[in-house]
Design a protein around this motif. Structure first.
Motif, PDB file in Angstrom:
ATOM      1  N   HIS A  70       3.495 -15.399 -19.416  1.00 10.64           N
ATOM      2  CA  HIS A  70       3.314 -14.403 -20.472  1.00 10.64           C
ATOM      3  C   HIS A  70       2.201 -13.425 -20.099  1.00 10.64           C
ATOM      4  N   ARG A  71       1.082 -13.948 -19.623  1.00 11.78           N
ATOM      5  CA  ARG A  71      -0.038 -13.079 -19.256  1.00 11.78           C
ATOM      6  C   ARG A  71       0.328 -12.164 -18.089  1.00 11.78           C
ATOM      7  N   THR A  72       1.029 -12.731 -17.096  1.00 12.34           N
ATOM      8  CA  THR A  72       1.378 -11.926 -15.921  1.00 12.34           C
ATOM      9  C   THR A  72       2.288 -10.760 -16.300  1.00 12.34           C
ATOM     10  N   GLY A  73       3.287 -11.042 -17.153  1.00 15.33           N
ATOM     11  CA  GLY A  73       4.184  -9.966 -17.580  1.00 15.33           C
ATOM     12  C   GLY A  73       3.460  -8.909 -18.394  1.00 15.33           C
ATOM     13  N   ALA A  74       2.553  -9.351 -19.276  1.00 17.70           N
ATOM     14  CA  ALA A  74       1.801  -8.399 -20.091  1.00 17.70           C
ATOM     15  C   ALA A  74       0.895  -7.536 -19.230  1.00 17.70           C
ATOM     16  N   VAL A  75       0.233  -8.152 -18.228  1.00 17.91           N
ATOM     17  CA  VAL A  75      -0.636  -7.388 -17.327  1.00 17.91           C
ATOM     18  C   VAL A  75       0.162  -6.318 -16.606  1.00 17.91           C
ATOM     19  N   VAL A  77      -6.497  -6.920 -17.769  1.00 17.98           N
ATOM     20  CA  VAL A  77      -6.414  -8.387 -17.850  1.00 17.98           C
ATOM     21  C   VAL A  77      -7.016  -8.879 -19.163  1.00 17.98           C
ATOM     22  N   LEU A  78      -8.148  -8.279 -19.587  1.00 17.62           N
ATOM     23  CA  LEU A  78      -8.789  -8.685 -20.828  1.00 17.62           C
ATOM     24  C   LEU A  78      -7.877  -8.424 -22.020  1.00 17.62           C
ATOM     25  N   LEU A  79      -7.204  -7.257 -22.030  1.00 13.75           N
ATOM     26  CA  LEU A  79      -6.303  -6.922 -23.127  1.00 13.75           C
ATOM     27  C   LEU A  79      -5.086  -7.843 -23.132  1.00 13.75           C
ATOM     28  N   ALA A  80      -4.539  -8.158 -21.951  1.00 16.14           N
ATOM     29  CA  ALA A  80      -3.396  -9.070 -21.876  1.00 16.14           C
ATOM     30  C   ALA A  80      -3.783 -10.472 -22.338  1.00 16.14           C
ATOM     31  N   SER A  88      -3.537 -14.828 -26.327  1.00 15.08           N
ATOM     32  CA  SER A  88      -4.273 -15.881 -27.048  1.00 15.08           C
ATOM     33  C   SER A  88      -4.630 -15.500 -28.471  1.00 15.08           C
ATOM     34  N   ARG A  89      -4.242 -14.298 -28.907  1.00 14.66           N
ATOM     35  CA  ARG A  89      -4.545 -13.802 -30.256  1.00 14.66           C
ATOM     36  C   ARG A  89      -6.044 -13.805 -30.526  1.00 14.66           C
ATOM     37  N   THR A  90      -6.810 -13.336 -29.551  1.00 15.29           N
ATOM     38  CA  THR A  90      -8.255 -13.201 -29.735  1.00 15.29           C
ATOM     39  C   THR A  90      -8.601 -11.729 -29.927  1.00 15.29           C
ATOM     40  N   SER A  91      -9.818 -11.492 -30.395  1.00 10.55           N
ATOM     41  CA  SER A  91     -10.232 -10.125 -30.733  1.00 10.55           C
ATOM     42  C   SER A  91     -10.898  -9.444 -29.548  1.00 10.55           C
ATOM     43  N   VAL A  92     -10.670  -8.121 -29.450  1.00 18.54           N
ATOM     44  CA  VAL A  92     -11.335  -7.275 -28.451  1.00 18.54           C
ATOM     45  C   VAL A  92     -11.689  -5.957 -29.126  1.00 18.54           C
ATOM     46  N   GLU A  93     -12.592  -5.230 -28.503  1.00 17.58           N
ATOM     47  CA  GLU A  93     -12.960  -3.897 -28.993  1.00 17.58           C
ATOM     48  C   GLU A  93     -12.320  -2.862 -28.075  1.00 17.58           C
ATOM     49  N   ILE A  94     -11.573  -1.932 -28.651  1.00 19.89           N
ATOM     50  CA  ILE A  94     -10.939  -0.877 -27.864  1.00 19.89           C
ATOM     51  C   ILE A  94     -11.472   0.477 -28.313  1.00 19.89           C
ATOM     52  N   ALA A  95     -11.498   1.443 -27.389  1.00 17.87           N
ATOM     53  CA  ALA A  95     -11.853   2.836 -27.696  1.00 17.87           C
ATOM     54  C   ALA A  95     -10.591   3.672 -27.513  1.00 17.87           C
ATOM     55  N   VAL A  96     -10.170   4.339 -28.586  1.00 17.90           N
ATOM     56  CA  VAL A  96      -8.918   5.103 -28.585  1.00 17.90           C
ATOM     57  C   VAL A  96      -9.248   6.596 -28.603  1.00 17.90           C
ATOM     58  N   ALA A  97      -8.537   7.359 -27.771  1.00 22.69           N
ATOM     59  CA  ALA A  97      -8.770   8.805 -27.695  1.00 22.69           C
ATOM     60  C   ALA A  97      -8.506   9.457 -29.040  1.00 22.69           C
ATOM     61  N   ASN A  98      -9.443  10.319 -29.436  1.00 20.07           N
ATOM     62  CA  ASN A  98      -9.325  11.067 -30.688  1.00 20.07           C
ATOM     63  C   ASN A  98      -9.661  12.525 -30.400  1.00 20.07           C
ATOM     64  N   GLY A  99      -8.764  13.208 -29.713  1.00 18.66           N
ATOM     65  CA  GLY A  99      -9.047  14.572 -29.280  1.00 18.66           C
ATOM     66  C   GLY A  99      -9.391  14.592 -27.804  1.00 18.66           C
ATOM     67  N   PRO A 100      -9.676  15.788 -27.258  1.00 19.08           N
ATOM     68  CA  PRO A 100      -9.901  15.898 -25.810  1.00 19.08           C
ATOM     69  C   PRO A 100     -11.198  15.255 -25.327  1.00 19.08           C
ATOM     70  N   ARG A 101     -12.239  15.135 -26.199  1.00 16.40           N
ATOM     71  CA  ARG A 101     -13.542  14.665 -25.706  1.00 16.40           C
ATOM     72  C   ARG A 101     -14.158  13.576 -26.574  1.00 16.40           C
ATOM     73  N   SER A 102     -13.405  12.976 -27.461  1.00 17.28           N
ATOM     74  CA  SER A 102     -13.988  11.963 -28.345  1.00 17.28           C
ATOM     75  C   SER A 102     -13.062  10.755 -28.440  1.00 17.28           C
ATOM     76  N   THR A 103     -13.660   9.615 -28.784  1.00 16.02           N
ATOM     77  CA  THR A 103     -12.908   8.371 -28.965  1.00 16.02           C
ATOM     78  C   THR A 103     -13.362   7.696 -30.243  1.00 16.02           C
ATOM     79  N   VAL A 104     -12.506   6.822 -30.774  1.00 21.19           N
ATOM     80  CA  VAL A 104     -12.815   6.030 -31.967  1.00 21.19           C
ATOM     81  C   VAL A 104     -12.653   4.559 -31.590  1.00 21.19           C
ATOM     82  N   LYS A 105     -13.666   3.753 -31.941  1.00 20.87           N
ATOM     83  CA  LYS A 105     -13.646   2.342 -31.575  1.00 20.87           C
ATOM     84  C   LYS A 105     -13.063   1.503 -32.699  1.00 20.87           C
ATOM     85  N   HIS A 106     -12.280   0.482 -32.314  1.00 19.28           N
ATOM     86  CA  HIS A 106     -11.674  -0.448 -33.259  1.00 19.28           C
ATOM     87  C   HIS A 106     -11.818  -1.864 -32.707  1.00 19.28           C
TER      88      HIS A 106
END
Length: 651
Positions: free
Chosen positions: A565-570, A586-589, A594-612
């Motif tokens: 499962h991890r290999t296919g997701a990666v 690898v961390l995201l996969a 494992s249904r664990t939490s991570v922090e991601i930064a998503v693009a919000n325009g050409p020069r800014s990101t929003v963290k979730h």
């Protein structure tokens, strides 16, 4: 749960047929080809899409929508009926119809017994509605011979062609001041006086000429375009075709108090008003007519108030009548041809052929039956001045023709060739009398000289007080020297009452010609909301709706070994992201498996990101479905827009 999420949830409850109905009524959102119901909810709640949907509502639906928006999410159907005083059977039925229309457009839906309005909506009126506005009575119809309207439309259609032709000629010979937004009110009134028309009709003629690319603004004035010469030389039917085809494209609101030329704008209210009016009249049978025009205006104003205000709809009807599209309460064959894009085939029935002769009267007037040909109009404009009923001859007009290089005999012969009943003796006497005086004074450009064969006349000119600015000095018994150029000397001599002519340095007569200005008409840019895409067909709408519903169905999960499962997701995540480092992939996969939490930064325009901070739960078609902390909201993220991934603890 936010309203946008609530909208997406409500869309998931609909079947493919209901989704197709929503897409059919919200074409702008469908044409964006959303890839999921959540994406469809995003498209349905954009400002432009909401405005388009609300603009298509009738007054009763607007009243209901306004009340729901003002009530928030705390109103049910019964409370809404009470607030709008829907106590009778008919008013209850109208409320039910309005709610059905709003639901079909995804503007209002029901959730847990409450009515929910789409996010982004605001109150439509300044004051809340007290009741549902009832529909006006249907316009009454009367039988009418199908040919009556066509015959009655001939006169206004002919007048419009003649008026626009005169307007283009006027802009060719005079300076017509014009700003970027159009002629000012004072200039518009001057044009109306010169064209012997009211301001509203003159405003329409200016708009038609500009939209048809016969006039354009150049250096602060209206100037004929390079295509205007061919238009003026065309037959009356061809000229009417160009003007009628330009009318539905006029973007400014009918009856606007301030005249405006078309400019880059996304607004099409003027186009929608004019076309909607014509389409309403076109629904009449060919042997029917509306009895009262105010009933038609009232019906349109109720059916689509955002486009058909009473004032602008009435003004659009006046415009349609001026062009011969509507007459005697019925649409003409020319009006139906506009909707069928076949104007050229019927335009010849609404204007007479160009007249090549005129009736010259003993009272020094000329009358032309129908539209004069360009050659006839040019001759009469040269010799006479236009009036409300034709042309009037005068000494000034005859001098103008003689100044253009004609002599009296040539001018009389030219008038005789176009006169239906010959040249009246009074007109012939006027031409010969002016011809005898014309040319007795000759201006020679020797910077410059005034000469004449009459020494007494020369002495009179030299002593004339109004000619003092010329500083005339005698060079001989029959020659005076002027300190001013030829043009200024001629103007002052003519203002003093003399009739001078010009000659070349060798003594030959010079013909005065007014230079003509021509400009290229620049196509008017229309506002756009994005890249062009062909609208979806009915079959494509059905396929899109089925695909959106299919994507929301739960899919059976195949349990794979954890490592597989991890290999296919990666592998998938690496293919779908060109930004994340291998360690982040690898961390995201790992978090997905494992249904664990991570922090991601998503693009919000050409020069800014929003963290979730998220807990990934599924990964499908490039979308990462996850629960967001701290509320556990279910959201989707495009993998291609994730810019970084970081491990977190304590979540």
């Amino acid at each position: 749960m936010g309203r946008k999420s609530a909208l997406a949830g409500w869309l998931r409850e609909l079947d493919a047929g209901q989704i197709r109905d929503v897409l059919a009524l919200r074409r702008d959102a469908a044409d964006r080809r959303p890839r999921s119901l959540r994406a469809l909810a995003d498209e349905l709640t954009t400002t432009a899409s909401l405005r388009a949907a609300v603009d298509g509502l009738d007054q009763a639906c607007r009243d209901v929508l306004d009340t729901v928006v003002r009530s928030g999410d705390e109103v049910g159907v019964e409370v809404l009926a009470e607030r709008l005083r829907c106590t009778g059977k008919s008013s209850r039925a109208e409320l039910k119809r309005a709610l059905g229309q709003l639901r079909a457009r995804a503007l209002v839906w029901s959730a847990d017994g409450r009515l929910v309005a789409s996010p982004g909506l605001r109150p439509l009126e300044e004051e809340p509605p007290r009741r549902i506005t009832p529909a006006p009575r249907a316009p009454r119809r009367v039988p009418q011979d199908r040919g009556f309207a066509d015959r009655a439309a001939t006169t206004p259609a002919t007048s419009t062609v003649e008026g626009v032709t005169e307007l283009v000629d006027l802009c060719d010979n005079e300076v017509v001041a014009c700003r970027a937004t159009g002629p000012g009110l004072r200039e518009l009134r001057r044009l109306a006086g010169a064209l012997r028309a009211d301001e509203a009709l003159t405003r329409l003629w200016v708009g038609l000429a500009v939209e048809a690319r016969l006039l354009a603004v150049d250096d602060g004035r209206l100037v004929p375009t390079v295509g205007s010469d061919a238009w003026r030389a065309a037959s009356p039917a061809e000229r009417l075709t160009v003007l009628v085809q330009a009318w539905p494209r006029l973007a400014w609101a009918p009856g606007a108090q301030r005249p405006a030329l078309p400019e880059a704008s996304s607004s099409d209210s003027g186009e929608a008003t004019r076309r909607g009016l014509l389409e309403r009249y076109a629904r009449l049978a060919e042997d029917e007519a509306f009895e009262h025009r105010h009933e038609v205006v009232a019906e349109l104003a109720w059916a689509r108030p955002a486009v058909h205000g009473r004032v602008v709809t009435e003004a659009a009807l006046v415009e349609a009548e001026a062009l011969g599209l509507v007459a005697l309460g019925a649409v003409t064959a020319l009006g139906r041809a506009v909707l069928a894009d076949a104007v050229a085939e019927v335009a010849g029935r609404f204007v007479p052929p160009a007249a090549t002769t005129a009736h010259l009267r003993p009272d020094l007037t000329a009358v032309v039956v129908g539209l004069p040909s360009r050659e006839l109009a040019a001759l009469l404009d040269l010799v006479a001045d236009r009036t409300a009923t034709g042309w009037r001859f005068s000494g000034a007009g005859v001098r103008r023709a003689l100044d253009a290089g004609r002599d009296a005999d040539d001018l009389l012969a030219r008038l005789a060739s176009v006169a239906e009943h010959g040249v009246p003796p009074a007109l012939a006497a006027l031409v010969r009398e002016v011809g005898r005086e014309h040319g007795r004074v000759v201006v020679t450009p020797v910077a410059c000289c005034v000469r004449t064969g009459d020494p007494a006349l020369l002495a009179e000119i030299a002593a004339h007080r109004s000619l003092a600015p010329l500083s005339l000095q005698p060079l001989g018994p029959t020659v005076l020297a002027s300190a001013k150029p030829v043009e200024e000397t001629l103007a002052l001599l003519r203002a003093a009452g003399y009739a001078p002519t010009t000659s070349a340095a060798d003594g030959t007569a010079a013909v005065e010609r007014v230079p003509r200005r021509r400009v290229e008409a620049v196509p008017q840019a229309r506002g756009t909301t994005g890249g062009w895409r062909a609208p979806l067909t009915e079959q494509e709408l059905a396929k899109l709706a089925a695909a959106l519903v299919e994507r929301e169905r739960p899919r059976p999960r195949v349990v794979l070994p954890p490592q597989s499962h991890r290999t296919g997701a990666v592998r998938l995540l690496r293919d779908q992201s060109l930004v994340l480092r291998d360690s982040e992939v690898v961390l995201l996969a790992e978090a997905l498996a494992s249904r664990t939490s991570v922090e991601i930064a998503v693009a919000n325009g050409p020069r800014s990101t929003v963290k979730h901070v998220i807990t990934p739960v599924d990964h499908l078609a490039g979308n990462l479905k996850a629960n967001c902390a701290p509320r556990g909201e279910h959201r989707e993220f495009l993998v291609s827009r994730i810019r970084s991934v970081r491990a977190v603890t304590g979540v």
